[in-house]
Design a protein around this motif. Sequence first.
Motif, PDB file in Angstrom:
ATOM      1  N   LEU A  60      -1.237  -2.968  -2.329  1.00 17.78           N
ATOM      2  CA  LEU A  60      -0.595  -2.605  -1.231  1.00 17.78           C
ATOM      3  C   LEU A  60       0.812  -2.785  -1.288  1.00 17.78           C
ATOM      4  CD1 LEU A  60      -2.758  -4.520   1.664  1.00 17.78           C
ATOM      5  CD2 LEU A  60      -2.396  -1.659   1.346  1.00 17.78           C
ATOM      6  N   THR A  61       1.407  -3.872  -1.865  1.00  9.45           N
ATOM      7  CA  THR A  61       2.863  -3.843  -2.001  1.00  9.45           C
ATOM      8  C   THR A  61       3.084  -3.023  -3.018  1.00  9.45           C
ATOM      9  OG1 THR A  61       2.520  -6.286  -1.642  1.00  9.45           O
ATOM     10  CG2 THR A  61       4.432  -5.691  -2.880  1.00  9.45           C
ATOM     11  N   LEU A  62       2.626  -2.676  -4.037  1.00 14.41           N
ATOM     12  CA  LEU A  62       3.100  -1.629  -4.933  1.00 14.41           C
ATOM     13  C   LEU A  62       3.376  -0.392  -4.502  1.00 14.41           C
ATOM     14  CD1 LEU A  62       1.469  -2.882  -8.263  1.00 14.41           C
ATOM     15  CD2 LEU A  62       3.920  -2.604  -7.884  1.00 14.41           C
ATOM     16  N   ALA A  63       2.164   0.141  -3.504  1.00 13.73           N
ATOM     17  CA  ALA A  63       2.288   1.469  -2.857  1.00 13.73           C
ATOM     18  C   ALA A  63       3.344   1.227  -1.849  1.00 13.73           C
ATOM     19  CB  ALA A  63       0.797   1.608  -2.144  1.00 13.73           C
ATOM     20  N   LEU A  64       3.404   0.369  -1.141  1.00 10.91           N
ATOM     21  CA  LEU A  64       4.535   0.290  -0.133  1.00 10.91           C
ATOM     22  C   LEU A  64       5.793   0.353  -0.760  1.00 10.91           C
ATOM     23  CD1 LEU A  64       2.790  -2.198   2.270  1.00 10.91           C
ATOM     24  CD2 LEU A  64       3.440   0.344   2.891  1.00 10.91           C
ATOM     25  N   LEU A  65       6.115  -0.336  -1.814  1.00 15.51           N
ATOM     26  CA  LEU A  65       7.297  -0.170  -2.275  1.00 15.51           C
ATOM     27  C   LEU A  65       7.705   1.214  -2.838  1.00 15.51           C
ATOM     28  CD1 LEU A  65       7.529  -3.584  -4.478  1.00 15.51           C
ATOM     29  CD2 LEU A  65       8.819  -3.101  -2.541  1.00 15.51           C
ATOM     30  N   ALA A  66       6.703   1.745  -3.690  1.00 17.24           N
ATOM     31  CA  ALA A  66       6.873   3.129  -4.120  1.00 17.24           C
ATOM     32  C   ALA A  66       6.993   4.116  -2.936  1.00 17.24           C
ATOM     33  CB  ALA A  66       5.607   3.529  -5.003  1.00 17.24           C
ATOM     34  N   ALA A  67       6.315   4.089  -1.831  1.00 17.52           N
ATOM     35  CA  ALA A  67       6.236   5.125  -0.679  1.00 17.52           C
ATOM     36  C   ALA A  67       7.735   4.998   0.238  1.00 17.52           C
ATOM     37  CB  ALA A  67       5.158   4.722   0.070  1.00 17.52           C
ATOM     38  N   THR A  68       8.238   3.685   0.157  1.00 18.30           N
ATOM     39  CA  THR A  68       9.514   3.637   0.799  1.00 18.30           C
ATOM     40  C   THR A  68      10.537   3.730  -0.058  1.00 18.30           C
ATOM     41  OG1 THR A  68       9.374   1.428   0.573  1.00 18.30           O
ATOM     42  CG2 THR A  68       8.511   2.323   2.702  1.00 18.30           C
ATOM     43  N   HIS A  97      -2.435   7.359  -4.172  1.00 21.73           N
ATOM     44  CA  HIS A  97      -2.360   7.373  -2.654  1.00 21.73           C
ATOM     45  C   HIS A  97      -0.818   7.810  -2.050  1.00 21.73           C
ATOM     46  CE1 HIS A  97      -6.227   6.086  -2.154  1.00 21.73           C
ATOM     47  NE2 HIS A  97      -5.999   6.113  -0.905  1.00 21.73           N
ATOM     48  N   VAL A  98       0.089   6.972  -2.893  1.00 16.97           N
ATOM     49  CA  VAL A  98       1.499   7.223  -2.772  1.00 16.97           C
ATOM     50  C   VAL A  98       1.887   8.723  -2.880  1.00 16.97           C
ATOM     51  CG1 VAL A  98       3.992   6.902  -3.748  1.00 16.97           C
ATOM     52  CG2 VAL A  98       2.159   4.855  -3.307  1.00 16.97           C
ATOM     53  N   ALA A  99       1.424   9.345  -3.859  1.00 24.21           N
ATOM     54  CA  ALA A  99       1.505  10.750  -4.371  1.00 24.21           C
ATOM     55  C   ALA A  99       1.306  11.489  -3.064  1.00 24.21           C
ATOM     56  CB  ALA A  99       1.058  11.174  -5.636  1.00 24.21           C
ATOM     57  N   ILE A 100       0.093  11.319  -2.630  1.00 25.95           N
ATOM     58  CA  ILE A 100      -0.560  12.430  -1.677  1.00 25.95           C
ATOM     59  C   ILE A 100       0.121  12.161  -0.343  1.00 25.95           C
ATOM     60  CG2 ILE A 100      -2.871  12.652  -0.171  1.00 25.95           C
ATOM     61  CD1 ILE A 100      -2.525  13.731  -3.282  1.00 25.95           C
ATOM     62  N   TYR A 101       0.031  10.841   0.034  1.00 26.98           N
ATOM     63  CA  TYR A 101       0.800  10.294   1.392  1.00 26.98           C
ATOM     64  C   TYR A 101       2.305  10.294   1.641  1.00 26.98           C
ATOM     65  CZ  TYR A 101      -4.069  10.082   2.687  1.00 26.98           C
ATOM     66  OH  TYR A 101      -5.394  10.314   2.927  1.00 26.98           O
ATOM     67  N   ALA A 102       2.829  10.044   0.473  1.00 26.66           N
ATOM     68  CA  ALA A 102       4.359   9.610   0.682  1.00 26.66           C
ATOM     69  C   ALA A 102       5.278  10.528  -0.428  1.00 26.66           C
ATOM     70  CB  ALA A 102       4.852   8.227   0.185  1.00 26.66           C
ATOM     71  N   GLY A 103       4.501  11.317  -1.382  1.00 32.26           N
ATOM     72  CA  GLY A 103       5.425  12.173  -1.964  1.00 32.26           C
ATOM     73  C   GLY A 103       5.107  11.734  -3.522  1.00 32.26           C
ATOM     74  N   VAL A 104       5.061  13.172  -4.456  1.00 28.37           N
ATOM     75  CA  VAL A 104       4.915  12.900  -5.709  1.00 28.37           C
ATOM     76  C   VAL A 104       5.964  12.318  -6.599  1.00 28.37           C
ATOM     77  CG1 VAL A 104       4.632  14.538  -7.879  1.00 28.37           C
ATOM     78  CG2 VAL A 104       2.952  14.731  -5.642  1.00 28.37           C
ATOM     79  N   PRO A 105       7.265  12.682  -6.120  1.00 29.79           N
ATOM     80  CA  PRO A 105       8.275  12.148  -6.965  1.00 29.79           C
ATOM     81  C   PRO A 105       8.365  10.545  -6.825  1.00 29.79           C
ATOM     82  CG  PRO A 105       9.198  14.031  -5.490  1.00 29.79           C
ATOM     83  CD  PRO A 105       7.746  13.784  -5.216  1.00 29.79           C
ATOM     84  N   ARG A 106       8.322   9.965  -5.566  1.00 28.82           N
ATOM     85  CA  ARG A 106       8.172   8.568  -5.465  1.00 28.82           C
ATOM     86  C   ARG A 106       6.997   8.021  -6.233  1.00 28.82           C
ATOM     87  NH1 ARG A 106      10.446   6.889   0.331  1.00 28.82           N
ATOM     88  NH2 ARG A 106      12.260   7.988   0.085  1.00 28.82           N
TER      89      ARG A 106
END
Length: 125
Positions: A60-68, A97-106
């Motif tokens: 979760l932490t890694l996904a949130l850091l990347a997504a934000t 999950h980050v790619a789909i929900y927050a963006g591929v570049p992140r």
Amino acid sequence: MSRRDKGMEVRRKVLGDAHVDRAEAAKTDLDAPFQDLITDAAWGTVWASDGISLRERSMLTLALLAATGNFDEIPMHIRATARTGASKQDVIEAFQHVAIYAGVPRANHALKLAKATYAEMEAET
């Protein structure tokens, strides 16, 4: 046990003694209140909760850091996966999950940081 003591215990368990010792040695009057806040709130409350596992918290932490877009702490949390039980495959899944929900570049940048950090970790062993 106080929240601060519990926070320091969990922080050391997740990040390792060497990392925490360096952070504590670098603490100054300017950032001491902030360090106390994250030890109490992040480590003593959120990470200390038994609601989910440390492995899941890592993901979760890694996904949130990347997504934000908060990339500075990704290497530290990749290193922590060695102690939390999150596998490389878990990290890949989180960043997908980050790619789909927050963006591929992140997600792409997070993966680049993960690859470099895993390479450093392997070179250190």
